[in-house]
Every structure is written in structure tokens, then in C-alpha cells.
Design a protein around this motif. Sequence first.
Motif, PDB file in Angstrom:
ATOM      1  N   VAL A  76       0.621  -1.336   0.164  1.00 55.67           N
ATOM      2  CA  VAL A  76       0.054   0.132   0.093  1.00 55.67           C
ATOM      3  C   VAL A  76       0.913   1.241  -0.057  1.00 55.67           C
ATOM      4  O   VAL A  76       1.612   1.576   0.847  1.00 55.67           O
ATOM      5  N   VAL A  78       1.403   5.481  -0.452  1.00 54.02           N
ATOM      6  CA  VAL A  78       0.845   6.827  -0.166  1.00 54.02           C
ATOM      7  C   VAL A  78       1.856   7.996  -0.843  1.00 54.02           C
ATOM      8  O   VAL A  78       2.991   8.085  -0.580  1.00 54.02           O
ATOM      9  N   ALA A  93      -6.605   4.602   6.671  1.00 57.66           N
ATOM     10  CA  ALA A  93      -7.073   3.907   5.474  1.00 57.66           C
ATOM     11  C   ALA A  93      -7.362   2.463   6.064  1.00 57.66           C
ATOM     12  O   ALA A  93      -8.428   2.068   5.554  1.00 57.66           O
ATOM     13  N   PRO A 106     -12.452   0.867  -2.845  1.00 54.60           N
ATOM     14  CA  PRO A 106     -11.953   2.278  -3.031  1.00 54.60           C
ATOM     15  C   PRO A 106     -12.617   3.329  -2.353  1.00 54.60           C
ATOM     16  O   PRO A 106     -12.160   4.230  -1.898  1.00 54.60           O
ATOM     17  N   VAL A 109     -12.701   3.474   1.490  1.00 57.00           N
ATOM     18  CA  VAL A 109     -11.296   3.879   1.867  1.00 57.00           C
ATOM     19  C   VAL A 109     -11.238   5.442   1.714  1.00 57.00           C
ATOM     20  O   VAL A 109     -10.870   6.229   2.756  1.00 57.00           O
ATOM     21  N   GLU A 110     -11.770   5.797   0.620  1.00 54.64           N
ATOM     22  CA  GLU A 110     -11.590   7.371   0.428  1.00 54.64           C
ATOM     23  C   GLU A 110     -12.693   8.025   1.388  1.00 54.64           C
ATOM     24  O   GLU A 110     -12.088   9.219   2.165  1.00 54.64           O
ATOM     25  N   VAL A 125      -7.995   6.810  -4.326  1.00 52.81           N
ATOM     26  CA  VAL A 125      -7.625   5.135  -3.979  1.00 52.81           C
ATOM     27  C   VAL A 125      -7.680   4.340  -5.166  1.00 52.81           C
ATOM     28  O   VAL A 125      -8.907   4.211  -5.786  1.00 52.81           O
ATOM     29  N   ILE A 133      -1.975  -1.421  -3.756  1.00 55.64           N
ATOM     30  CA  ILE A 133      -3.300  -0.260  -3.544  1.00 55.64           C
ATOM     31  C   ILE A 133      -2.395   1.123  -3.555  1.00 55.64           C
ATOM     32  O   ILE A 133      -1.605   1.306  -2.551  1.00 55.64           O
ATOM     33  N   GLU A 134      -2.813   1.980  -4.226  1.00 53.03           N
ATOM     34  CA  GLU A 134      -2.259   3.318  -4.203  1.00 53.03           C
ATOM     35  C   GLU A 134      -3.248   4.435  -3.833  1.00 53.03           C
ATOM     36  O   GLU A 134      -4.347   4.272  -4.050  1.00 53.03           O
ATOM     37  N   VAL A 135      -2.661   5.195  -2.595  1.00 56.06           N
ATOM     38  CA  VAL A 135      -3.682   6.035  -2.222  1.00 56.06           C
ATOM     39  C   VAL A 135      -2.830   7.887  -2.521  1.00 56.06           C
ATOM     40  O   VAL A 135      -1.479   7.755  -2.181  1.00 56.06           O
TER      41      VAL A 135
END
Length: 274
Positions: A76, A78, A93, A106, A109-110, A125, A133-135
Motif C-alpha cells: 500500500v 501513499v 485507511a 476504494p 477507503v476514500e 484510492v 493499492i495506491e493512495v
Amino acid sequence: MAGAVREKAAAGREERGGGAGPGSPPGGRRPGGDRGRRLRLPGRRVLISVLLTVVVLGGFSGWALYGSHWLRVEQVTVSGTDVLGAEEVLDAARISEDVPMATVDPDAVEARLAAELPRIDTVDVDRTWPHRIEVRVTERQPAVLLREGESFVEVDDGGVRFATVRTPPRNVPIVEMQVAESPSLDRFGRQRLRESAVRVAGALSESVRRDTRTVLVRSYDSVTLELTGGRTVLWGSAERGAAKSKALAAVMKAERDARYFDVSVPSAPAVSSS
């Protein structure tokens, strides 16, 4: 004798044509016979084979998404943080590792990040298959600071109060309210007068905002900016902010040694060296 010949000829035609009557197509074929053969439904074995294939593929897809180790969260990341720490974002998150990628929502999470970390302005997300997973976040930037005891409340240019800090960030003006004796306090209320200060700060150019130390509110129609170098700007009300900002930039460029600027009437700005 002639009648017997005609009967034999008719019998011959019936044998060759398969008994077709007058107007029948050659060879005794019925109209639509080929079409009927073309639209024939597949047999039961074919249908069973197709159904089994669909079931097997569906089961395999479900197992690959939820049961296998092929598509699970392994990382994950950030990005976009400045004041916030990456660990702080990860904690809010609450994305567990080694869970199926398909189980990470997603949107949820947002929403969780926006609710728990008011400093976040926008967040995206994304699932990057097969394992990451990209935040990506964008933090709110303070337009002004409000004094609250020994602390300062950061307010963005939309009027959102998003953080309280002990040490004020650099190059962010502090709102000073001197409205105790002003009729504006009864008419508009303290909150609306503070909002007018936020609107004024939001209308400033980036260079002027960096030089502004205080946004002084005396009434709804009397907002003054105190800048570095002992310079003062009479802004007036929060109305016509874009025109006043443009007028201020013009007179500051034309009168570089001036110490007092009046843009309360942007069509007729005034300057003074004292």
C-alpha cells in the motif's frame, strides 16, 4: 388412344417430381426447408458442454479473485502528503495486507480518510493489479489562521477549519478581530465577519498573501491588510475581491516605495508614501 398417352405422361411427371402439384418448386422442395435446417437448435450435449464450461470458468475466476494468493494485497503506497505522515494516512485507511485485492473498496477507503483526516482535501484510492493499492492525497492549504487561546486554527480558502496547531505556519496571515464596538457585530455576527476575512485572503495573489502578516477586521466594510515592511492596504469589504487584487498589483508595481494602499474602490485606487 390420345387419352392413354396423356395419362402415362402425367404419371411419369409424378414419379420424377415426387408427387409435387402444379406450382411446386423444382425437385419437390418445400419453401423454407433450408432455413429450417439452418435454425436448428444445438443438441443437448452441446448445451451441457457449454454450461459446464461457464461454471468451471466462473468458479476458477472466483477462486482466483478471492481464494488464491495470486491477487492479494502486498503493498500500500501513499503519495501527496506534506504535513501529514504516510503512516498516519495508512492507519486511517485501514487497508490490511495479504487480503484479496477484490475485497478492498476504494470508495469506502476514500470516505474513511476524508472523515478521519480533515486536512485531506481530495483523495484517490486505486487498485493496481495484481498486488498494490495506491493512495494519492491532496492536503488543504491554510488561507488564514484564527487565534484560539495559545493555538491557531488553520482555515482554507473555502472557509473549512481543518486543523489546530501550536506553531503558526510561515507566510499565512493571522485574522485579528477588532469588532467589539462595531455595529457590524450585531448585524452580521462574528462568524460572518471571520468569513469575510477568509474571502479577502482567498482573493489575494500568491505574492501578496506571502507578505501579509495580519488581516485586521474592524467591521464588515473595513478590512485592512498589514504587510511586511510596514505596508498597509485598506481593502474595504470582501466584495469585488478579484478587481481589488488586480488594482493592488497594479499600484504596487507602479509605486514600489509606497507604504499605504487603498483599493476599497478598485476603479480609483490611492497610494501614499507615509
